[in-house]
Motif scaffolding. Structure first.
Motif, mmCIF file in Angstrom:
data_model
loop_
_atom_site.group_PDB
_atom_site.id
_atom_site.type_symbol
_atom_site.label_atom_id
_atom_site.label_comp_id
_atom_site.label_asym_id
_atom_site.label_seq_id
_atom_site.Cartn_x
_atom_site.Cartn_y
_atom_site.Cartn_z
ATOM 1 N N ALA A 1 0.827 -1.208 0.000
ATOM 2 C CA ALA A 1 0.000 0.000 0.000
ATOM 3 C C ALA A 1 0.858 1.253 0.000
ATOM 4 C CB ALA A 1 -0.938 -0.005 1.213
ATOM 5 N N ILE A 2 1.833 1.300 0.892
ATOM 6 C CA ILE A 2 2.711 2.473 0.963
ATOM 7 C C ILE A 2 3.560 2.582 -0.300
ATOM 8 C CG2 ILE A 2 4.678 3.489 2.181
ATOM 9 C CD1 ILE A 2 3.558 2.400 4.762
ATOM 10 N N GLY A 3 4.049 1.429 -0.783
ATOM 11 C CA GLY A 3 4.883 1.453 -1.980
ATOM 12 C C GLY A 3 4.139 1.982 -3.186
ATOM 13 N N LEU A 4 2.900 1.512 -3.393
ATOM 14 C CA LEU A 4 2.109 1.966 -4.530
ATOM 15 C C LEU A 4 1.766 3.444 -4.419
ATOM 16 C CD1 LEU A 4 0.559 1.418 -7.116
ATOM 17 C CD2 LEU A 4 -1.378 0.637 -5.730
ATOM 18 N N ALA A 5 1.250 3.841 -3.240
ATOM 19 C CA ALA A 5 0.857 5.239 -3.048
ATOM 20 C C ALA A 5 2.059 6.174 -3.143
ATOM 21 C CB ALA A 5 0.162 5.408 -1.701
ATOM 22 N N ASN A 6 3.158 5.786 -2.517
ATOM 23 C CA ASN A 6 4.331 6.647 -2.544
ATOM 24 C C ASN A 6 4.970 6.668 -3.928
ATOM 25 O OD1 ASN A 6 5.834 8.433 -0.890
ATOM 26 N ND2 ASN A 6 7.533 6.990 -0.850
ATOM 27 N N GLY A 7 4.840 5.551 -4.669
ATOM 28 C CA GLY A 7 5.341 5.544 -6.042
ATOM 29 C C GLY A 7 4.621 6.566 -6.897
ATOM 30 N N ILE A 8 3.288 6.611 -6.762
ATOM 31 C CA ILE A 8 2.508 7.619 -7.483
ATOM 32 C C ILE A 8 2.829 9.012 -6.953
ATOM 33 C CG2 ILE A 8 0.177 8.469 -7.957
ATOM 34 C CD1 ILE A 8 -0.749 5.510 -7.757
ATOM 35 N N GLY A 9 2.924 9.115 -5.629
ATOM 36 C CA GLY A 9 3.210 10.416 -5.025
ATOM 37 C C GLY A 9 4.555 10.975 -5.440
ATOM 38 N N GLN A 10 5.543 10.117 -5.576
ATOM 39 C CA GLN A 10 6.882 10.588 -5.928
ATOM 40 C C GLN A 10 6.955 11.134 -7.355
ATOM 41 O OE1 GLN A 10 9.455 11.061 -4.050
ATOM 42 N NE2 GLN A 10 8.644 10.111 -2.190
ATOM 43 N N LEU A 11 5.946 10.848 -8.159
ATOM 44 C CA LEU A 11 5.899 11.473 -9.483
ATOM 45 C C LEU A 11 5.742 12.987 -9.343
ATOM 46 C CD1 LEU A 11 3.681 8.910 -11.443
ATOM 47 C CD2 LEU A 11 6.171 9.216 -11.554
ATOM 48 N N GLY A 12 5.112 13.413 -8.244
ATOM 49 C CA GLY A 12 5.042 14.847 -7.961
ATOM 50 C C GLY A 12 6.420 15.406 -7.682
ATOM 51 N N ALA A 13 7.220 14.635 -6.940
ATOM 52 C CA ALA A 13 8.592 15.055 -6.666
ATOM 53 C C ALA A 13 9.436 15.044 -7.929
ATOM 54 C CB ALA A 13 9.212 14.128 -5.618
ATOM 55 N N PHE A 14 9.080 14.193 -8.888
ATOM 56 C CA PHE A 14 9.778 14.152 -10.178
ATOM 57 C C PHE A 14 9.413 15.360 -11.050
ATOM 58 C CE2 PHE A 14 9.008 12.792 -14.669
ATOM 59 C CZ PHE A 14 10.327 12.887 -15.108
ATOM 60 N N LEU A 15 8.124 15.639 -11.150
ATOM 61 C CA LEU A 15 7.679 16.695 -12.064
ATOM 62 C C LEU A 15 7.955 18.099 -11.532
ATOM 63 C CD1 LEU A 15 4.249 15.180 -13.173
ATOM 64 C CD2 LEU A 15 6.308 15.434 -14.576
ATOM 65 N N SER A 16 7.851 18.277 -10.221
ATOM 66 C CA SER A 16 7.956 19.612 -9.651
ATOM 67 C C SER A 16 9.313 20.287 -9.886
ATOM 68 C CB SER A 16 7.645 19.557 -8.156
ATOM 69 O OG SER A 16 7.689 20.838 -7.583
ATOM 70 N N PRO A 17 10.440 19.655 -9.537
ATOM 71 C CA PRO A 17 11.725 20.310 -9.819
ATOM 72 C C PRO A 17 11.959 20.526 -11.300
ATOM 73 C CG PRO A 17 11.999 18.502 -8.256
ATOM 74 C CD PRO A 17 10.629 18.375 -8.829
ATOM 75 N N LEU A 18 11.459 19.592 -12.130
ATOM 76 C CA LEU A 18 11.626 19.702 -13.578
ATOM 77 C C LEU A 18 10.895 20.916 -14.121
ATOM 78 C CD1 LEU A 18 12.611 18.455 -16.253
ATOM 79 C CD2 LEU A 18 10.503 17.103 -16.286
#
Length: 441
Positions: free
Chosen positions: A368-385
């Motif tokens: 559950a945490i892995g899936l949710a955080n995997g999707i959530g980390q896309l925010g961390a990917f897109l934001s600095p970019l």
């Protein structure tokens, strides 16, 4: 059982030692990633990179990190969190050492990918370990304490490493060689002090029977339902996807601002390397207090996650909008806004990762945490970019006001999806009925 619970609450238990070890290990994790972000202005200059290239290199870490979350959570459920964390620490320590040798943009990007894959296999297993060691009544504070790593580490790391680099004449490369040492120490700490489940330490005599009974009585667990439904226990829950969106927004704000705060202070406000390090650490000094405050509010006041999350997101909106517009030279106002930013953006950490521990059975918590955080980390990917493209270079200087406006918009979206979350423990019976009704008749 009430006697057991009452006594266990008053003693210093082995579960707290496990929590401290997890905290220290994640501080080591953060030393590696924050060091890269702190030295981005120098790396950009040394490798002759553009803001867009730096933004992509910073973001690609989070893309790899996001991918790793899913496999990390699954592996933690299948082979145990301790093994997965051990592999993660070995990988990110080696990659950090190699970062000191980087000579061009391609090498930098590849190392960022490697660091993301390594560090991405650390978080979900650590959270699963907390879920297996702490009863429901303590999850808010336990998770909040663990979450102070991403407040404490950014608070001390920029000051420490910029001071060392300044003493070395601005040599940022040597820092990454030095960081291999805590990684080796971390591997020892993990294997000596941490176990996947309390049963192991009970057998070794490190955990008392009283504490073991207290822990087991308060865990969110449903082995029979998980065996029957498998991963659909979490996939059928709409709140999982809302929670993933909530994480997306929060991580976009946190890692977007963390990635660019050093450059913002160095370029827009013209601070020296040492002063930039001190000021960029300021929000995270405050965050140590606010993170614990959020966990306390969840456990003792609201007994829910949503009120704390809403306060965090809503107040962060005006703070982020104004931070990027503070006039150059107005240091006092800048300090006030950095403090407010540090408090309200980080208030939520004490509850956001406690949410899945309260809602889902521990048998599938890693997934559950892995899936949710995997999707959530896309925010961390897109934001600095995206932020790299919003930095404005004019004849008057370099400006980040549009960057912080984007962070404020992410915070507003985070408040919206928070309202859609369900907070009660997931009803397995409802899922079974849903699954049965979904079968064609």
């Amino acid at each position: 059982m009430n006697v057991v619970q009452s006594g266990a609450r008053k003693i210093w238990g082995y579960r707290h030692i496990v929590l401290i070890m997890l905290w220290l290990l994640y501080i080591i994790n953060y030393f590696d990633r924050i060091s890269v972000l702190t030295f981005l202005p120098l790396i950009r200059k040394d490798l002759n990179l553009t803001h867009q290239e730096i933004g992509f290199a910073a973001s690609i870490f989070f893309f790899a990190y996001a991918l790793a979350q899913v496999s990390a959570g699954y592996l933690a459920d299948k082979i145990g969190p301790k093994r997965v964390m051990g592999i993660a620490i070995v990988v990110f320590t080696a990659v950090t050492f190699l970062t000191g040798m980087v000579r061009n943009y391609i090498q930098f990007v590849l190392l960022r990918l490697g660091l993301g894959l390594g560090e991405g296999h650390h978080f979900s297993p650590a959270n699963k370990t907390i879920a297996d060691w702490f009863p429901k009544s303590e999850k808010g504070r336990a998770t909040a304490f663990f979450s102070t790593t991403w407040a404490f580490a950014p608070a001390i790391i920029p000051v420490v490493i910029t001071s060392i680099a300044a003493a070395l004449g601005g040599d940022w490369r040597t820092i990454f060689y030095i960081l291999a040492v805590p990684g080796v120490i971390g591997i020892f700490l993990l294997y000596y002090f941490v176990s996947d489940k309390p049963e192991e330490m009970l057998k070794r005599g490190r955990l008392s029977q009283e504490e073991y009974d207290y822990i087991k009585a308060g865990l969110v667990s449903d082995e029979a339902a998980v065996e029957k439904l498998g991963v659909s226990v979490i996939l059928k829950d709409q709140s999982l996807w809302m929670y993933s969106a909530q994480l997306f927004c929060l991580l976009a704000v946190y890692w977007g601002s963390t990635t660019w705060i050093s450059s913002f202070l160095f370029e827009q406000h013209g601070f020296s390397l040492a002063k930039m390090g001190a000021l960029s650490a300021l929000p995270y000094v405050v965050a140590i207090v606010s993170t614990m405050c959020g966990g306390w509010l969840m456990d003792k006041v609201f007994h829910r996650t949503k009120p704390v999350a809403l306060i965090s997101f809503l107040v962060s909106i005006p703070v982020l909008m104004y931070l990027g517009q503070v006039p150059k030279g107005n240091i006092n106002l800048l300090i006030v806004m950095l403090i407010l930013n540090g408090f309200f953006v980080n208030l939520i950490w004490g509850v956001i990762y406690a949410y899945p521990q309260v809602r889902y059975p521990k048998e599938v918590l890693g997934s559950a945490i892995g899936l949710a955080n995997g999707i959530g980390q896309l925010g961390a990917f897109l934001s600095p970019l995206l932020a790299g493209y919003l930095v404005e270079k004019t004849a008057q200087g370099i400006f980040y006001d549009k960057v912080f406006f984007m962070f404020a918009a992410c915070s507003a979206l985070g408040a919206l999806v928070t309202c859609l979350l369900k907070e009660e423990t997931l009803s397995i019976e409802t899922l079974v009925a849903t699954k049965s009704n979904a079968i064609p008749r």
